[in-house]
Design a protein around this motif. Structure first.
Motif, PDB file in Angstrom:
ATOM      1  N   PHE A   1       0.901  -1.128  -0.013  1.00 44.38           N
ATOM      2  CA  PHE A   1      -0.067  -0.084  -0.079  1.00 44.38           C
ATOM      3  C   PHE A   1       0.978   1.259   0.050  1.00 44.38           C
ATOM      4  O   PHE A   1       0.511   2.149  -0.697  1.00 44.38           O
ATOM      5  CB  PHE A   1      -1.032   0.061   1.172  1.00 44.38           C
ATOM      6  CG  PHE A   1      -2.130  -0.874   1.287  1.00 44.38           C
ATOM      7  CD1 PHE A   1      -2.910  -0.750  -0.126  1.00 44.38           C
ATOM      8  CD2 PHE A   1      -2.282  -1.837   1.792  1.00 44.38           C
ATOM      9  CE1 PHE A   1      -4.054  -1.637  -0.123  1.00 44.38           C
ATOM     10  CE2 PHE A   1      -3.640  -2.476   2.013  1.00 44.38           C
ATOM     11  CZ  PHE A   1      -4.143  -2.745   0.747  1.00 44.38           C
ATOM     12  N   GLY A   2       1.869   1.348   0.842  1.00 43.81           N
ATOM     13  CA  GLY A   2       2.673   2.477   0.783  1.00 43.81           C
ATOM     14  C   GLY A   2       3.453   2.518  -0.540  1.00 43.81           C
ATOM     15  O   GLY A   2       3.447   3.790  -1.001  1.00 43.81           O
ATOM     16  N   THR A   3       3.837   1.634  -1.149  1.00 42.45           N
ATOM     17  CA  THR A   3       4.367   1.828  -2.713  1.00 42.45           C
ATOM     18  C   THR A   3       2.992   2.388  -3.518  1.00 42.45           C
ATOM     19  O   THR A   3       3.680   3.227  -4.529  1.00 42.45           O
ATOM     20  CB  THR A   3       4.974   0.541  -3.155  1.00 42.45           C
ATOM     21  OG1 THR A   3       5.933   0.091  -2.324  1.00 42.45           O
ATOM     22  CG2 THR A   3       5.679   0.494  -4.500  1.00 42.45           C
ATOM     23  N   ALA A   4       2.080   1.486  -3.654  1.00 43.77           N
ATOM     24  CA  ALA A   4       1.184   2.156  -4.452  1.00 43.77           C
ATOM     25  C   ALA A   4       0.597   3.428  -4.144  1.00 43.77           C
ATOM     26  O   ALA A   4       0.334   4.523  -4.948  1.00 43.77           O
ATOM     27  CB  ALA A   4      -0.188   1.281  -4.383  1.00 43.77           C
ATOM     28  N   GLY A   5       0.806   3.983  -2.757  1.00 42.29           N
ATOM     29  CA  GLY A   5       0.404   5.138  -2.561  1.00 42.29           C
ATOM     30  C   GLY A   5       1.170   6.153  -3.020  1.00 42.29           C
ATOM     31  O   GLY A   5       0.906   7.263  -3.382  1.00 42.29           O
ATOM     32  N   ILE A   6       2.635   5.923  -2.794  1.00 41.77           N
ATOM     33  CA  ILE A   6       3.642   6.895  -3.509  1.00 41.77           C
ATOM     34  C   ILE A   6       3.583   6.865  -4.827  1.00 41.77           C
ATOM     35  O   ILE A   6       3.501   8.388  -5.644  1.00 41.77           O
ATOM     36  CB  ILE A   6       5.304   6.290  -3.040  1.00 41.77           C
ATOM     37  CG1 ILE A   6       5.141   6.382  -1.639  1.00 41.77           C
ATOM     38  CG2 ILE A   6       6.103   7.296  -3.965  1.00 41.77           C
ATOM     39  CD1 ILE A   6       6.507   5.809  -1.145  1.00 41.77           C
ATOM     40  N   LYS A   7       3.380   5.854  -5.707  1.00 39.37           N
ATOM     41  CA  LYS A   7       2.964   5.937  -7.118  1.00 39.37           C
ATOM     42  C   LYS A   7       1.732   6.832  -7.485  1.00 39.37           C
ATOM     43  O   LYS A   7       1.870   7.750  -8.179  1.00 39.37           O
ATOM     44  CB  LYS A   7       2.842   4.716  -7.573  1.00 39.37           C
ATOM     45  CG  LYS A   7       4.027   3.763  -7.683  1.00 39.37           C
ATOM     46  CD  LYS A   7       4.518   3.504  -8.990  1.00 39.37           C
ATOM     47  CE  LYS A   7       6.088   2.730  -8.707  1.00 39.37           C
ATOM     48  NZ  LYS A   7       6.528   2.774  -9.904  1.00 39.37           N
ATOM     49  N   ALA A   8       0.676   6.592  -6.643  1.00 37.25           N
ATOM     50  CA  ALA A   8      -0.429   7.411  -6.984  1.00 37.25           C
ATOM     51  C   ALA A   8      -0.456   8.896  -6.526  1.00 37.25           C
ATOM     52  O   ALA A   8      -0.687   9.630  -7.400  1.00 37.25           O
ATOM     53  CB  ALA A   8      -1.807   6.925  -5.950  1.00 37.25           C
ATOM     54  N   LEU A   9       0.110   9.156  -5.382  1.00 42.33           N
ATOM     55  CA  LEU A   9       0.539  10.531  -5.191  1.00 42.33           C
ATOM     56  C   LEU A   9       1.422  11.403  -6.085  1.00 42.33           C
ATOM     57  O   LEU A   9       1.499  12.620  -6.229  1.00 42.33           O
ATOM     58  CB  LEU A   9       1.068  10.715  -3.832  1.00 42.33           C
ATOM     59  CG  LEU A   9       0.094  10.175  -2.540  1.00 42.33           C
ATOM     60  CD1 LEU A   9       0.796  10.240  -1.242  1.00 42.33           C
ATOM     61  CD2 LEU A   9      -1.278  10.834  -2.684  1.00 42.33           C
ATOM     62  N   SER A  10       2.373  10.590  -6.685  1.00 44.96           N
ATOM     63  CA  SER A  10       3.192  11.288  -7.670  1.00 44.96           C
ATOM     64  C   SER A  10       2.796  11.075  -8.997  1.00 44.96           C
ATOM     65  O   SER A  10       3.583  11.429  -9.926  1.00 44.96           O
ATOM     66  CB  SER A  10       4.749  10.504  -7.515  1.00 44.96           C
ATOM     67  OG  SER A  10       4.642   9.380  -7.750  1.00 44.96           O
TER      68      SER A  10
ATOM     69  N   LYS B   1       0.483  12.033 -12.407  1.00 44.50           N
ATOM     70  CA  LYS B   1       0.195  13.461 -13.174  1.00 44.50           C
ATOM     71  C   LYS B   1      -1.172  13.901 -12.477  1.00 44.50           C
ATOM     72  O   LYS B   1      -1.269  15.337 -12.670  1.00 44.50           O
ATOM     73  CB  LYS B   1       0.353  13.292 -14.695  1.00 44.50           C
ATOM     74  CG  LYS B   1       1.647  13.291 -15.240  1.00 44.50           C
ATOM     75  CD  LYS B   1       1.658  12.933 -16.837  1.00 44.50           C
ATOM     76  CE  LYS B   1       3.178  13.147 -17.334  1.00 44.50           C
ATOM     77  NZ  LYS B   1       3.156  13.014 -18.920  1.00 44.50           N
ATOM     78  N   ASP B   2      -2.028  13.084 -12.547  1.00 45.02           N
ATOM     79  CA  ASP B   2      -3.437  13.204 -12.198  1.00 45.02           C
ATOM     80  C   ASP B   2      -3.249  13.895 -10.616  1.00 45.02           C
ATOM     81  O   ASP B   2      -4.144  14.939 -10.369  1.00 45.02           O
ATOM     82  CB  ASP B   2      -4.373  11.957 -12.404  1.00 45.02           C
ATOM     83  CG  ASP B   2      -4.546  11.771 -13.500  1.00 45.02           C
ATOM     84  OD1 ASP B   2      -4.530  12.449 -14.514  1.00 45.02           O
ATOM     85  OD2 ASP B   2      -4.889  10.522 -13.579  1.00 45.02           O
ATOM     86  N   ALA B   3      -2.493  13.294  -9.803  1.00 43.90           N
ATOM     87  CA  ALA B   3      -2.603  13.722  -8.554  1.00 43.90           C
ATOM     88  C   ALA B   3      -2.008  15.075  -8.496  1.00 43.90           C
ATOM     89  O   ALA B   3      -2.411  15.936  -7.708  1.00 43.90           O
ATOM     90  CB  ALA B   3      -1.767  12.672  -7.687  1.00 43.90           C
ATOM     91  N   LYS B   4      -0.801  15.372  -9.475  1.00 46.52           N
ATOM     92  CA  LYS B   4      -0.264  16.667  -9.328  1.00 46.52           C
ATOM     93  C   LYS B   4      -1.202  17.735  -9.745  1.00 46.52           C
ATOM     94  O   LYS B   4      -1.340  18.840  -9.316  1.00 46.52           O
ATOM     95  CB  LYS B   4       0.865  16.690 -10.166  1.00 46.52           C
ATOM     96  CG  LYS B   4       2.273  16.045  -9.688  1.00 46.52           C
ATOM     97  CD  LYS B   4       3.392  16.114 -10.517  1.00 46.52           C
ATOM     98  CE  LYS B   4       4.412  15.228  -9.713  1.00 46.52           C
ATOM     99  NZ  LYS B   4       5.644  15.238 -10.578  1.00 46.52           N
TER     100      LYS B   4
END
Length: 113
Positions: free
Chosen positions: A24-33, A35-38
């Protein structure tokens, strides 16, 4: 139940929780970084800046109104003080006239005798 079986179950649960946390941490980092999140963060920041500008405009208006109220209050107090001084000087002049009249009456009585 055997103690070794209990420990192995606890170890496997801890290992499973650890693995899930890493996943979940890895997936969260990927999701937070992503383009959509930015883009989402940028839009949220822009909204906050707009809100800040609106609040600052309101604060400036309130501050101007407060300054106007303060100036008007000072003017009212100055006018009242001037009226009080005028009444006081008028009262003093009345007292002086009364004293003058009393002295004149006493002088008139003395002269008449």
């Amino acid at each position: 139940m055997d103690l070794t079986k209990v420990l192995s179950v606890v170890k496997s649960k801890k290992t499973g929780f650890f693995a899930a946390g890493v996943l979940f941490g890895t997936a969260g980092i990927k999701a937070l970084s992503s383009k959509d999140a930015k883009k989402f963060y940028t839009n949220c920041t822009a909204a906050v800046l707009r809100a800040k500008e609106c609040v600052m405009d309101t604060v400036a208006t309130v501050q101007e109104n407060a300054e106007d109220i303060y100036a008007e209050a000072q003017q009212i107090n100055e006018e009242r003080a001037a009226e009080a001084e005028e009444l006081e000087s008028y009262a003093e002049s009345d007292e002086a006239e009364e004293e003058t009249e009393e002295v004149s009456e006493d002088t008139f009585k003395e002269v008449a005798e």
